[in-house]
Write a protein that holds these residues in place. Structure first.
Motif, PDB file in Angstrom:
ATOM      1  N   ARG A  61      -5.235   6.581   6.771  1.00 26.31           N
ATOM      2  CA  ARG A  61      -5.121   5.174   6.298  1.00 26.31           C
ATOM      3  C   ARG A  61      -5.459   4.053   7.445  1.00 26.31           C
ATOM      4  O   ARG A  61      -4.015   4.006   8.102  1.00 26.31           O
ATOM      5  CB  ARG A  61      -4.996   4.931   5.167  1.00 26.31           C
ATOM      6  CG  ARG A  61      -5.096   3.995   3.849  1.00 26.31           C
ATOM      7  CD  ARG A  61      -4.078   3.951   3.547  1.00 26.31           C
ATOM      8  NE  ARG A  61      -4.562   4.688   2.260  1.00 26.31           N
ATOM      9  CZ  ARG A  61      -3.351   5.324   1.113  1.00 26.31           C
ATOM     10  NH1 ARG A  61      -2.613   4.516   1.526  1.00 26.31           N
ATOM     11  NH2 ARG A  61      -3.466   6.305   0.420  1.00 26.31           N
ATOM     12  N   PHE A  62      -5.882   2.950   7.562  1.00 23.44           N
ATOM     13  CA  PHE A  62      -5.903   2.505   7.983  1.00 23.44           C
ATOM     14  C   PHE A  62      -5.658   0.936   7.225  1.00 23.44           C
ATOM     15  O   PHE A  62      -6.508   0.658   6.838  1.00 23.44           O
ATOM     16  CB  PHE A  62      -6.854   2.196   9.675  1.00 23.44           C
ATOM     17  CG  PHE A  62      -6.460   3.390  10.372  1.00 23.44           C
ATOM     18  CD1 PHE A  62      -5.785   4.073  11.422  1.00 23.44           C
ATOM     19  CD2 PHE A  62      -7.588   4.939   9.821  1.00 23.44           C
ATOM     20  CE1 PHE A  62      -5.197   4.652  11.937  1.00 23.44           C
ATOM     21  CE2 PHE A  62      -7.357   5.808  10.952  1.00 23.44           C
ATOM     22  CZ  PHE A  62      -6.109   6.096  11.457  1.00 23.44           C
ATOM     23  N   VAL A  63      -5.886  -0.272   8.237  1.00 27.86           N
ATOM     24  CA  VAL A  63      -5.424  -1.420   8.153  1.00 27.86           C
ATOM     25  C   VAL A  63      -7.321  -1.665   7.193  1.00 27.86           C
ATOM     26  O   VAL A  63      -8.290  -1.057   7.681  1.00 27.86           O
ATOM     27  CB  VAL A  63      -5.176  -2.726   8.858  1.00 27.86           C
ATOM     28  CG1 VAL A  63      -5.361  -3.889   8.818  1.00 27.86           C
ATOM     29  CG2 VAL A  63      -4.069  -2.762   9.600  1.00 27.86           C
ATOM     30  N   LEU A  91      -2.010   8.641   2.937  1.00 26.98           N
ATOM     31  CA  LEU A  91      -1.749   7.885   4.279  1.00 26.98           C
ATOM     32  C   LEU A  91      -2.709   8.622   6.126  1.00 26.98           C
ATOM     33  O   LEU A  91      -2.540   7.601   6.351  1.00 26.98           O
ATOM     34  CB  LEU A  91      -0.803   7.572   4.625  1.00 26.98           C
ATOM     35  CG  LEU A  91       0.200   6.465   3.264  1.00 26.98           C
ATOM     36  CD1 LEU A  91       2.022   6.270   3.820  1.00 26.98           C
ATOM     37  CD2 LEU A  91      -0.426   5.068   2.870  1.00 26.98           C
ATOM     38  N   ARG A  96       2.538  10.939   0.509  1.00 26.22           N
ATOM     39  CA  ARG A  96       1.978  10.006   0.827  1.00 26.22           C
ATOM     40  C   ARG A  96       1.092  10.680   1.889  1.00 26.22           C
ATOM     41  O   ARG A  96       0.207   9.875   2.668  1.00 26.22           O
ATOM     42  CB  ARG A  96       2.602   8.717   1.994  1.00 26.22           C
ATOM     43  CG  ARG A  96       3.782   9.218   3.211  1.00 26.22           C
ATOM     44  CD  ARG A  96       4.096   9.070   3.339  1.00 26.22           C
ATOM     45  NE  ARG A  96       4.942   8.848   4.343  1.00 26.22           N
ATOM     46  CZ  ARG A  96       5.320   9.542   5.426  1.00 26.22           C
ATOM     47  NH1 ARG A  96       3.863   9.557   5.797  1.00 26.22           N
ATOM     48  NH2 ARG A  96       6.772  10.026   6.288  1.00 26.22           N
ATOM     49  N   PHE A 122       3.749   5.641  -3.543  1.00 28.22           N
ATOM     50  CA  PHE A 122       4.494   6.599  -4.468  1.00 28.22           C
ATOM     51  C   PHE A 122       3.920   6.579  -5.824  1.00 28.22           C
ATOM     52  O   PHE A 122       3.579   6.054  -7.071  1.00 28.22           O
ATOM     53  CB  PHE A 122       6.046   6.075  -4.453  1.00 28.22           C
ATOM     54  CG  PHE A 122       6.897   5.816  -3.143  1.00 28.22           C
ATOM     55  CD1 PHE A 122       7.786   6.514  -3.216  1.00 28.22           C
ATOM     56  CD2 PHE A 122       5.971   4.826  -2.250  1.00 28.22           C
ATOM     57  CE1 PHE A 122       8.229   6.880  -1.560  1.00 28.22           C
ATOM     58  CE2 PHE A 122       6.637   5.061  -0.789  1.00 28.22           C
ATOM     59  CZ  PHE A 122       7.813   5.774  -1.076  1.00 28.22           C
ATOM     60  N   GLN A 158       1.343  -0.950  -0.248  1.00 24.51           N
ATOM     61  CA  GLN A 158       0.469   0.070  -0.068  1.00 24.51           C
ATOM     62  C   GLN A 158       0.850   1.218   0.307  1.00 24.51           C
ATOM     63  O   GLN A 158       0.489   2.216  -0.767  1.00 24.51           O
ATOM     64  CB  GLN A 158      -0.844  -0.174   1.239  1.00 24.51           C
ATOM     65  CG  GLN A 158      -2.266  -0.831   0.401  1.00 24.51           C
ATOM     66  CD  GLN A 158      -3.401  -0.706   2.011  1.00 24.51           C
ATOM     67  OE1 GLN A 158      -2.742  -0.002   3.054  1.00 24.51           O
ATOM     68  NE2 GLN A 158      -3.988  -1.377   1.603  1.00 24.51           N
ATOM     69  N   THR A 159       2.207   1.631   0.503  1.00 23.77           N
ATOM     70  CA  THR A 159       3.139   2.607   0.680  1.00 23.77           C
ATOM     71  C   THR A 159       3.522   2.386  -0.887  1.00 23.77           C
ATOM     72  O   THR A 159       3.596   3.618  -1.018  1.00 23.77           O
ATOM     73  CB  THR A 159       3.551   1.745   1.713  1.00 23.77           C
ATOM     74  OG1 THR A 159       3.331   1.851   3.162  1.00 23.77           O
ATOM     75  CG2 THR A 159       4.863   3.653   2.167  1.00 23.77           C
ATOM     76  N   MET A 207       7.045  11.824   2.234  1.00 20.37           N
ATOM     77  CA  MET A 207       5.554  12.528   3.050  1.00 20.37           C
ATOM     78  C   MET A 207       4.901  13.358   2.543  1.00 20.37           C
ATOM     79  O   MET A 207       3.827  13.356   2.143  1.00 20.37           O
ATOM     80  CB  MET A 207       6.834  13.583   3.745  1.00 20.37           C
ATOM     81  CG  MET A 207       8.016  12.330   4.458  1.00 20.37           C
ATOM     82  SD  MET A 207       7.032  10.994   5.550  1.00 20.37           S
ATOM     83  CE  MET A 207       8.265   9.509   5.977  1.00 20.37           C
TER      84      MET A 207
END
Lengths: 602, 275
Positions: free
Chosen positions: A490-492, A487, A483, A457, A452-453, A480
């Protein structure tokens, strides 16, 4: 309640004995239910009133069955009448006229009946006619005390004998039947199973008894006892008076037979005829042998099976014949039943049929009612059971709904914890696994990032060379701001174009073939690990600009995508599983080789 | 003239007919009505069940399947409860934090704890030769006036988790800690809901370290204090929080430092709220 004429009480009333025979027909199968021989003198039934009372009690005890009555032969007459061919109505009239002629001068009305005889002579019609004064019949019934009973059949002794013989010996076409009663001897000729002649002689067992009484000087009772117990025809006990009486009887019988044979040429010569005896008179010891000595050879009435397992009991031949006539077992059925009795009997039969029909209808209605009640009870039971089942299932469904909601709520609350635990476990295992693969000095990893991370990009196409260089100098700070939007918060479990798993960028140095082999072995070993559902190279068009360009070895830079096998906690909860999972599937990174979906994923 | 026997025989049939009629009227008709009357509740209950199951046009419903579903749901509930108990046992905070969570929130106490920790952390970092950027301490969870009063005690747990993350990094000997950012959704009122049993705290940490130190750091985060020593990892505070790895990027640094990596990690901690 019985079916009409299912049961008949046949009454053969002699001067010394009355024979009663109850016969039952179960749909054509005959059975003798009861037979009773009433010796009038032994029973003390001297007067007609006493006999009538006794007979009435017997009839009442039997439930007043229909009666078949035998008229003494000497009260009636039976003849064969020849008529020219003609219509049936003329036949009836001519027979009526003949019957009146045959009856002679009589003030009483004559009751007659006739039956057509089978004959080979086509120019003449032969009829067996039996007639009797009505007064004689009624007085006989009055004497027996049965004038108020249901009488269904009245016949003569000769007709009853002929019927009984025809049924007993259907294979004997010609025979002479001699029935010796107490006062009368009845002769009947049978030709082709039909009656040929009938006559009677007023000489019977009493005639012989009186001869013994005269010869021995005994009373009638003593002579009767002697007649029954001892052979008085031979030896020292021989009774000449008796032998003389028997000789006279034989002569009379022979005369009667001669006359009959003269009138009935079809019977043939007397020597060829079978003579069959019956009646209690012949039970006298030595009588049959004495008669035989006088040239009248006889044999006893057949005692074997008569019909449908019914044996004829000795002495009941006449009663059996009348019962068989009442059931219709006769080819020449002649009945002397007076008209009012006939009508009464028809009425009774009609009434009984109506009653039977009513009973059948009632039984059918009762069965239908019972069936209906049974069906309704079953229906009610099934409906109640079904209702209970529905209610029980409703309770189960309600409970399931409530429990499912609670389960879903608790799972939703716990799912981030479980997902994070699973992700942590898989991440640490992945790190350990990748460390183990670094045994080859020509291999080193540049980047290891969760998918996910990694996919947050910018891709290679959208980053200019200058920016790529800049990103290399400032390291992760470059991502940074990018994202931040992707992000933050953003959670699981969020829907992003990635699978749960990692992306590893690595470099391999050396010759092309060893590098390809090493890469192949690396990917294969990772793919075989149960930690991953898939391990393969990432398509170039999905690569992101993460690694420092200064660390890259041209043409030796590879990117491997690792998808975790355990990913159920990353899926949304049950109720939205389908729609959200569908969205996630649409947004998820396509598998390598699925060229048609690459663009959509990008 | 018919005899008495004849009369009695004839009387039986009307009597039987009368009995049949009575049976029809008193038994069959009421039974029939009763059977018909059952149709109404039956249809009503059927429709109700069909609506409950969301199959209003269904002509056939599998009762056994519904019963089986209930059984499965109960089994699922049991399994979930067991998993929940395990999660609680693992993620539960120590007694000190539990007392602070249960008691009233006092800002003075919180601020004292915060400043005291910063001093101690700087001191320990120096001792371990770990460079901590000044901005890192700015990322510690701060009290804000807009935080709802009832969730303010949760700041204690968030602070404890952040301290534990930094302490683990120092203990593992990372080279430098560049940045720290803590997300406390409860501060925005997201955890105020009474039904939300688990409150999540996320922290993003960026650090540089040698590969072994980075591995030790990542391995130490999800372990409880008593599990560290058996695993060969540096010891930590007895009430160390369990921090789970949510996101992770490990990137090799410059060619000059072949063994140095840059780690960006997002760790998640969970606070169990009493229902």
């Amino acid at each position: 309640m019985r079916l009409p004429t299912r049961r008949v009480l046949a009454i053969d009333a002699g001067s010394r004995r009355v024979k009663l025979l109850v016969m039952h027909s179960d749909f054509g199968r005959l059975r003798i239910m009861r037979r009773e021989l009433v010796d009038l003198r032994t029973e003390g039934l001297v007067s007609a009133a006493e006999m009538s009372a006794h007979l009435g009690s017997v009839i009442a005890g039997l439930g007043h069955p229909p009666l078949a009555v035998v008229i003494p032969e000497h009260l009636s007459a039976s003849h064969v009448i020849d008529l020219p061919p003609g219509p049936e109505s003329d036949v009836k009239k001519q027979i009526g006229d003949e019957a009146i002629k045959l009856s002679g001068v009589s003030e009483s009305k004559i009751i007659y009946d006739f039956a057509r005889l089978e004959s080979a002579d086509s120019t003449r019609q032969h009829f067996w006619v039996t007639l009797c004064p009505e007064d004689s019949i009624r007085s006989q019934m009055l004497q027996l005390g049965i004038d108020h009973e249901d009488v269904c059949e009245v016949t003569t002794t000769a007709n009853a004998l002929i019927t009984a013989h025809r049924v007993a010996s259907p294979s004997a076409p010609r025979a002479i039947l001699i029935h010796l009663g107490a006062q009368t001897t009845v002769l009947a000729g049978v030709q082709g199973g039909q009656g040929a002649f009938a006559s009677s002689v007023q000489m019977g067992g009493d005639f012989f008894m009186r001869a013994i009484a005269r010869g021995r000087g005994l009373t009638e009772e003593g002579a009767e006892e002697l007649k029954r117990t001892e052979n008085l025809f031979t030896g020292a006990n021989a009774c000449p008076e008796l032998i003389e009486a028997v000789d006279g009887w034989v002569a009379e019988i022979k005369r009667q037979l001669r006359d009959a044979l003269k009138q009935n040429h079809g019977l043939g010569p007397a020597d060829s005829l079978e003579i069959i005896w019956s009646g209690s008179g012949f039970e006298q010891p030595g009588l049959v042998e004495q008669i035989s000595k006088r040239g009248l050879h006889m044999r006893q009435w057949p005692q074997d099976t008569v019909l449908d397992g019914v044996s004829c009991p000795s002495g009941f031949e006449v009663a059996l014949g009348s019962a068989l006539q009442a059931f219709g077992y006769s080819s020449q059925l002649v009945s002397l039943l007076p008209e009012d009795y006939r009508q009464g009997w028809r009425k009774r039969v009609g009434r009984q049929r109506m009653e039977m029909a009513s009973i059948v209808l009632i039984v059918l209605c009762a069965m239908a009612l019972g069936f209906g009640i049974w069906r309704k009870l079953g229906l009610i039971d099934r409906k109640q059971t079904f209702l209970e089942e529905i209610r029980s299932t409703q309770e189960a469904a309600d409970a399931n709904k409530t429990l499912s909601a609670e389960l879903l709520s608790r799972y939703r609350a716990l799912r981030p914890v479980l997902a994070a635990q699973q992700n942590t476990k898989d991440t640490l295992k992945t790190l350990a696994l990748l460390q183990q693969t670094r045994t080859n000095a020509n291999l080193w990893y540049l980047v290891l990032a969760d998918q996910q991370t990694y996919f947050s990009f910018p891709d290679l196409d959208t980053v200019s060379e200058s920016n790529r260089a800049a990103s290399a100098t400032i390291g992760l700070d470059f991502i940074m701001p990018a994202r931040a939007a992707a992000l933050t918060n953003r959670f699981v479990g969020e829907v992003v174009p990635a699978n749960p798993g990692f992306i590893a960028e690595l470099c391999l140095t050396g010759q092309a073939d060893p590098v390809r082999r090493t890469l192949q072995e690396l990917v294969t070993s990772l793919k075989q690990n149960p930690l991953f559902s898939q391990a393969d190279l990432l398509s170039d068009d999905l690569r992101r600009n993460v690694a420092d360009p200064r660390l890259l070895v041209p043409d030796r830079h590879y990117v491997i995508a690792l998808d975790f096998a355990e990913a159920e906690f990353h899926q949304p909860a049950f109720d939205k599983a389908r729609s959200v999972a569908g969205d996630a599937a649409a947004a998820r990174r396509p598998r390598l080789g699925d060229a048609t979906t690459h663009k959509e994923a990008r | 003239m018919p005899s008495f026997r004849e009369y009695s025989r004839r009387a039986i049939q009307p009597f039987i007919v009368l009995i049949l009629v009575v049976c029809y009227v008193l038994i069959l008709l009421p039974l029939s009505k009763r059977a018909s009357d059952l149709d109404k509740p039956l249809n009503k209950e059927w429709r109700k069940l069909a609506v409950t199951l969301g199959r209003t046009n269904a002509v056939n419903l599998d009762f056994q399947q519904i019963e089986a579903q209930l059984g499965e749901t109960r089994s699922g509930m049991t399994a979930l409860a067991a998993a929940e108990q395990k999660a609680i046992a693992r993620l539960q905070h120590g007694p000190v934090i539990r007392d602070l969570l249960a008691g009233p929130f006092r800002l003075i106490d919180y601020q004292n704890e915060l400043s005291q920790y910063v001093d101690e952390a700087i001191s320990r970092a120096k001792a371990q030769k770990v460079h901590i950027a000044p901005a890192v301490f700015d990322g510690l969870p701060q009290h804000r006036v807009e935080i709802p009063e009832q969730v303010k005690p949760l700041l204690w747990a968030a602070l404890r988790m952040t301290e534990d993350a930094l302490d683990v990094g120092i203990a593992c000997g990372v080279t430098a800690i560049h940045s720290l950012e803590v997300h406390t959704p409860f501060a925005n009122g997201e955890a105020a809901s009474a039904t939300n049993r688990w409150v999540q705290v996320c922290m993003e940490l960026e650090l540089s370290a040698s590969t072994p130190a980075a591995m030790r750091f990542l391995q130490s985060l999800p372990l409880r204090s008593e599990e560290l020593k058996p695993a060969g990892l540096p010891e930590a505070s007895p009430e160390k929080s369990v921090l789970l790895i949510d996101r992770l990027v490990i990137k090799r640094q410059t060619p000059e430092k072949a063994d140095e990596v840059r780690v960006w990690v997002r760790a998640a901690g969970f606070i169990q709220r009493e229902q």
